[in-house]
Design an enzyme around this catalytic site. Structure first.
Site, short mmCIF file in Angstrom:
data_model
loop_
_atom_site.label_atom_id
_atom_site.label_comp_id
_atom_site.label_asym_id
_atom_site.label_seq_id
_atom_site.Cartn_x
_atom_site.Cartn_y
_atom_site.Cartn_z
N ALA A 1 3.11 0.61 10.71
CA ALA A 1 1.71 0.72 11.09
C ALA A 1 1.00 -0.50 10.53
CB ALA A 1 1.13 2.00 10.51
N GLY B 1 6.11 3.01 10.35
CA GLY B 1 5.83 3.47 11.71
C GLY B 1 6.79 2.91 12.75
N GLU C 1 9.65 5.17 12.66
CA GLU C 1 9.20 6.44 13.22
C GLU C 1 9.08 6.37 14.74
OE1 GLU C 1 5.91 6.31 10.30
OE2 GLU C 1 6.43 8.41 9.91
N GLU D 1 6.63 3.36 3.00
CA GLU D 1 5.22 3.73 2.78
C GLU D 1 4.89 3.97 1.31
OE1 GLU D 1 7.16 5.01 5.16
OE2 GLU D 1 6.03 5.09 7.06
#
Ligand code: HXC
Length: 257
Positions: A65, A108, A111, A131
């Site tokens: 992200a 992300g 993911e 993260e």
């Protein structure tokens, strides 16, 4: 093109979505999230498309992200926006999806790859959920999908330490279906996607639904669900065609109905 952070193209019945923010290693900002989800949903509605490949660059599938975008957000910002919930719409796509991953698939990025139906990895791929080093935890399903894919021990270690897995470890652990030489990754992913896309689309959707059910229910209920869906394939013209073609020793021509 209507998109700025991704490239899209179709080759026959296969759609390709290429993440394209090279300067940020394809970090997933909100615009990229909107665009990937919009493109995947549009291809999902297109009956001319039988499989969707999502890929990045040689260096990065996606490095996570977008940290610079998230940095100043407050709890109320992310709560009221239900930040990242939009990715659920990608998981709801019914057309088969393949992630073709080279380089970094972190946070992300890992993911996003795991939301796809399966992952083909280049030998350069690196998977991780770093993260925790930023003071957050996975937010697009990583703690759940990674645990289901590789089991508790590896998922815990990766989420708690941020350690990256290389492609071979990811294959041994069951996170990726196959590892390919980086130079062959995209061609092979497109070939695999084409082999799916030439099957019956509704039956491929049913197969996907059945496999996904394994993650959401007990074995007894899952086997029951599978049997009912298996029965329903006999309501398709494509079942008749597939079995007739076999007995006539010819290649089936599916009509996707
Ligand atoms: C925003 C990113 C980024 C990211 C890289 N960049 N990752 N920008 N968000 N996630 C940017 C860098 O700032 C830099 O831009 C450019 O991309 C190139 O990256 P470098 O760091 O210079 O490259 P390199 O030294 O090769 O290192 C690659 C890397 C490193 C190891 C992948 O970039 C890295 O550690 N990135 C962050 C990985 C990460 O923590 N991902 C998880 C994010 S959190 P500039 O302009 O500065 O040169 C996440 C949470 C999900 O995904 C849900 C919970 C909230």
């Amino acid at each position: 093109s209507e998109y700025e952070t991704i490239l899209t193209e179709t080759r026959g019945r296969v759609a390709l979505i290429t993440l394209n923010r090279p300067k940020a290693l394809n970090a997933l900002n909100s615009q990229l999230m909107h665009e990937v989800v919009a493109a995947a949903r549009a291809f999902d509605r297109d009956r001319g498309i039988g499989a969707i490949v999502i890929t990045g660059s040689d260096r990065a599938f996606a490095a996570g992200a977008d940290i610079k975008e998230m940095q100043s957000k407050s709890y109320m910002d992310v709560y009221l926006d239900d930040f990242f919930a939009e990715w659920d719409a990608l998981a709801a796509v019914r057309t088969p999806t393949i992630a073709a991953v080279a380089g970094y698939a972190l946070g992300g990025g890992c993911e996003l790859a795991m939301i796809c139906d399966f992952i083909l990895a280049a030998d350069t791929a690196q998977f991780g959920q770093p993260e925790i080093a930023l003071g957050v935890i996975p937010g697009i399903g990583g703690s759940q999908r990674l645990t289901r894919a590789v089991g508790k021990a590896k998922a815990m270690e990766m989420c708690l330490t941020g350690r990256k897995m290389d492609a071979n470890e990811a294959e041994r652990a069951g996170l990726v279906s196959r590892v390919l030489p980086a130079a062959d990754l995209l061609d092979e992913a497109m070939t695999v996607a084409a082999s799916i896309a030439e099957k019956s689309l509704p039956v491929a959707m049913m197969a996907k639904e059945a496999v996904n059910r394994a993650f959401e229910t007990t074995l007894t209920e899952g086997v029951r669900f599978e049997r009912r869906v298996f029965h329903s394939t006999f309501a398709t013209a494509d079942q008749t065609e597939g079995m007739t073609a076999f007995t006539e020793k010819r290649t089936p021509v599916f009509e996707n109905r």
